[in-house]
Design an enzyme around this catalytic site. Sequence first.
Site, PDB file in Angstrom:
ATOM      1  N   GLY A   8       0.824  -1.207   0.000  1.00  0.00           N
ATOM      2  CA  GLY A   8       0.000   0.000   0.000  1.00  0.00           C
ATOM      3  C   GLY A   8       0.856   1.254   0.000  1.00  0.00           C
ATOM      4  O   GLY A   8       0.606   2.183  -0.743  1.00  0.00           O
TER       5      GLY A   8
ATOM      6  N   GLY B 289       1.294   0.802  13.485  1.00  0.00           N
ATOM      7  CA  GLY B 289       0.459  -0.391  13.623  1.00  0.00           C
ATOM      8  C   GLY B 289       0.868  -1.257  14.801  1.00  0.00           C
ATOM      9  O   GLY B 289       0.063  -1.540  15.696  1.00  0.00           O
TER      10      GLY B 289
ATOM     11  N   PRO C 195      13.070 -10.095  13.900  1.00  0.00           N
ATOM     12  CA  PRO C 195      14.196  -9.638  13.074  1.00  0.00           C
ATOM     13  C   PRO C 195      14.003  -9.929  11.585  1.00  0.00           C
ATOM     14  O   PRO C 195      14.484  -9.178  10.741  1.00  0.00           O
ATOM     15  CB  PRO C 195      15.390 -10.436  13.621  1.00  0.00           C
ATOM     16  CG  PRO C 195      14.984 -10.886  14.970  1.00  0.00           C
ATOM     17  CD  PRO C 195      13.496 -11.031  14.954  1.00  0.00           C
TER      18      PRO C 195
ATOM     19  N   GLU D 199       8.668   2.899   7.965  1.00  0.00           N
ATOM     20  CA  GLU D 199       8.955   4.069   7.134  1.00  0.00           C
ATOM     21  C   GLU D 199      10.382   4.594   7.231  1.00  0.00           C
ATOM     22  O   GLU D 199      10.897   5.189   6.288  1.00  0.00           O
ATOM     23  CB  GLU D 199       7.927   5.164   7.444  1.00  0.00           C
ATOM     24  CG  GLU D 199       6.594   4.799   6.817  1.00  0.00           C
ATOM     25  CD  GLU D 199       5.392   5.496   7.417  1.00  0.00           C
ATOM     26  OE1 GLU D 199       4.881   6.413   6.764  1.00  0.00           O
ATOM     27  OE2 GLU D 199       4.942   5.117   8.518  1.00  0.00           O
TER      28      GLU D 199
END
Lengths: 339, 695
Positions: free
Chosen positions: B238, B505, B585, B658
């Site tokens: 997305g 999230g 990880p 991000e």
Amino acid sequence: MKPFAYARPGDVAEAVRDVVAEPNAVFLAGGTNLVDHLRLGVARPDLVVDVRTLTSREVTDLPDGGLRLGAASTNSQVAADPRVRERWPVLAQALLAGATGQLRNMATTGGNPLQRTRCVYFQDVTTPCNKREPGSGCSAVGGYTRYHAVLGTPAVLPDPAAPESCIATHPSDMAVALAVLDARVQVLGPNGERTIPFTELHRLPGDDPSRDTVLEHGELITAIDLPALPAGTRSAYRKVRDRASYAFALVSVAAVVPPDGELRLALGGVAHKPWRATRAEEVLRGQQLTEDAVRAAIAAELADAQPQPGIDSGNGFKIPLVARTVLATVRGLLPEEQS
Amino acid sequence: MTDLLQPHAIGQDLVRRDGELKVRGTATYAYETPVEHPAYAHPVQATIARGRVTAMDTAAAEALDGVLAVLTPFNAERLADASDAEYAVLQGQDVGFRGQLIGVVVAETSELAREVADGIAVRYDEQPHDAELSADRPDLYAPEQVNAGHETDTAEGDVAAAMAAAEVTLERTYSTAMYHNNPLEPHATTALWEPAGDGFLTLWDSTQGVHPDRAAVCQVFGLDQEQVRVVCPYVGGGFGSKGLPHANVMLTALAARALPGRPVKLALTRQQMFVLAGYRTPTIQRMQLAADSRGRLSAIAIDVVEQTSKVKEFAEQTGVPTRMMYASPSRRSTHRLAALDVPIPSWMRAPGECPGMFGPEVAMDELAEELDIDPIELRVRNEPEVDPETGKPWSSRNLVRCLREGAERFGWSGPRAHRDGDWLVGTGVASSVYPTMRQATSTANLRYEDGRYVAEIGAADLGTGAWTILPQITADALGVDVADVDVRIGDTRYPVASVAGGSSGTNTWGSALVVAAREFRTKFGADPRDGDEASGDVDQAAQDDTHSPYAFGAQFVEARVNADTGEIRVPRLLGVFGVGRVVNPRTARSQLIGGMTMGLSMALHETSAWDPRIGQVANHDLAEYHITVNADVGEIEAHWIDEHDPYVNVMGSKGIGEIGIVGTAAAVVNAVHSATGVRVRDLPVTLDKLLPGLP
């Protein structure tokens, strides 16, 4: 997608008859370009004639030492052929520089040279394009010209509204190699067979940009012949692009240096057709292949080059880039003592 | 301050629970939802950039065999709420950008729907459009706020005075291109209205949040939440473009409403994704730096110009990271927008930070060069003790550790440039930053079922790993083996969850899951019975407002530039991040190197070539819009330091979706400069910009 009829005739003669009988018919081989165009509405045929299984898949030796590539041989197959790799490395390198493994498995010898331009406006049916819709104008002039032509265009900037304007490039890597190799195209048409020198297969836009090649409706490529090269000939293909894979050439260079030193040169990404650099070849004829001589020759070739302004500074960078890439490619082919 | 969960399952590199389904191709995506007798929709789009639709000839289309419905602004039903102009599909005849939805065709096959939609003749009253961004437009304006509620402008001290007095100053303008998110899975919806009753709508939609998706649809169609179910177990990427629904979702719901009982499917084409699914605005960033001869900043300022659509405002918060990144007594940031006849920009991976760390991090490199100071040392000398923007202490800030450890791993010391045959080689560095966020709303439900712990929450897994890591968090909160825990996500039948956005999230849903698990243990102890059930809200989790929470990182790049052609290749990319505690990880590394690769892509390849004459992205497909491919990525490494942050949340996690894309492009530009001496200030860095400076 516009509905169309699909035919799979029994042999090439029948395929040619089928296409000749229907003015809006096309041949289908690997489909890597045509199927995209069917989806996009760029190609809107009434009849699709599948020839993939009709022409030869074989790569065979010719009596004069050359090689015949059956039209249905795939790009992967030809690139991997030991004879091609050894004697025509420029062709193997060009093929491997194109597209992706998956596409090369589908794309054919007959179809690859007939792929159409990647001009973004040609591929977008909502914008005017003289090649797709004759007379509608050229959206590329003054637009996104990064992948467009600098050679074979008018000496003055084209008029976007004029019906003959087209600054598209031919996208094939394979075709640039075939042009430098003086390949011969075997064609079957309604009037029988003929042979076309590869350098005469593609045309400049002239007064009809909708026509990419000299093939007449119903003419089918059945094979492409590679003439033999003298023993000791060296050749190479150099493709320049921003992305390391799966990108069309900004410019590309195919170079052949026979033992007599008479350089043969073709350029990709610069013109409406694979560009055989005959002017540069002429300048170099009989001369020692030094860097200075090559530089002067390519300068002569580019004397009439016309940069196209446009989005993100246009494509003027191609002119020095061609010169630099030719020099680098030829340098790599010279015997040690000269380079 | 929170006692962090004792990590048992947390920290394990468990394989993705959904991995096998995806590899086998049996994970069901929105468009593939098996439904009875579906119909297919295809949009009609405006081919002008500004004006008005005056007529649409649909009679022939409607009469065609297999065509089920043709909706236009002239016959579409009126929506309950048309106040959001992006969602008000077919509610008026005005055209605000080329490609805007002006109709939809529903047919028995997708091919027929597309052919008919493309063939509808439209008459327009076309108006001249204005679609070209520049920094000197007279109509630039200051929005009320910028994305995520940030202030438009900030100022402290006196930048002009500091610039006048400083030993060294730097004033440069940088620009980033327009980018499109381009997830692999296109935006796609299957919509079904129940044929009887008050109206019940099921949407199988590719979304980053089933609940926010439902809320928007309810608003537009005037429905109660109970009347809509949104289902989305899997998302094929997305990157922000599925964070909020776009007009295609409303169009599909509208089209399906014309055929009650019949499921209607609509997937955007790649070309349509360049118009309807949001994009990152191009930005122009004027930077000012003032420093003493040792490199200590006395002023830092960024003035941003970017675009939005006249149809709906979106103001990217590009100047925000400059407000907190480095210490400086005088500071300024401004945002000015041009409202144009263009599609609506929106979220794209790290809105604000991603473009906003390009100008500043190249400017820092230029300042380091000017002062002949190592660029790492320059950053270290400007390390702020507290958040310069808020004055609060950091929850944890390990930028310097990331820079130092990265330098060690990368082999930073020694000469940065050399020549290797035909290739000019150089190295570069830049910092990364991303705020640590937690959303205010999310609820988890936890039930003991057949000997297993089953949690439900309407969370989303965009390919990020939520299916895998939420059970890890829940298992540690319960004190059980992760193999005994299931977490079900991606359906509004589960409790409300926030959007998978802002790298929030895991922080948000994990917090709710921990509250639910603790509530469960409090109520039922260690030996529950079948059917025992408890729930937890994120707002019951510990909250800290006294610290400034951010993740930091450092990225290192080796760039090679061909001396003949200017071609740029990046054989090495290395990042070290301080992102709190890493839950898994394996999935974390995937997120970080994914972000870094997208940053590399932004640096070298991606650019939406905007044609202002027609108001459209010219290179609007993936053959022409280049995204970095495998062949462009050499060695890529993501490392993280062992960071303990007791303030962010009970997992100690900071969010990793991000930060990987932040700073990469600057590091690439800085490496290319070290290789060639050419400083490119406008992205992407392409060979044409280097050719004039090559030997």
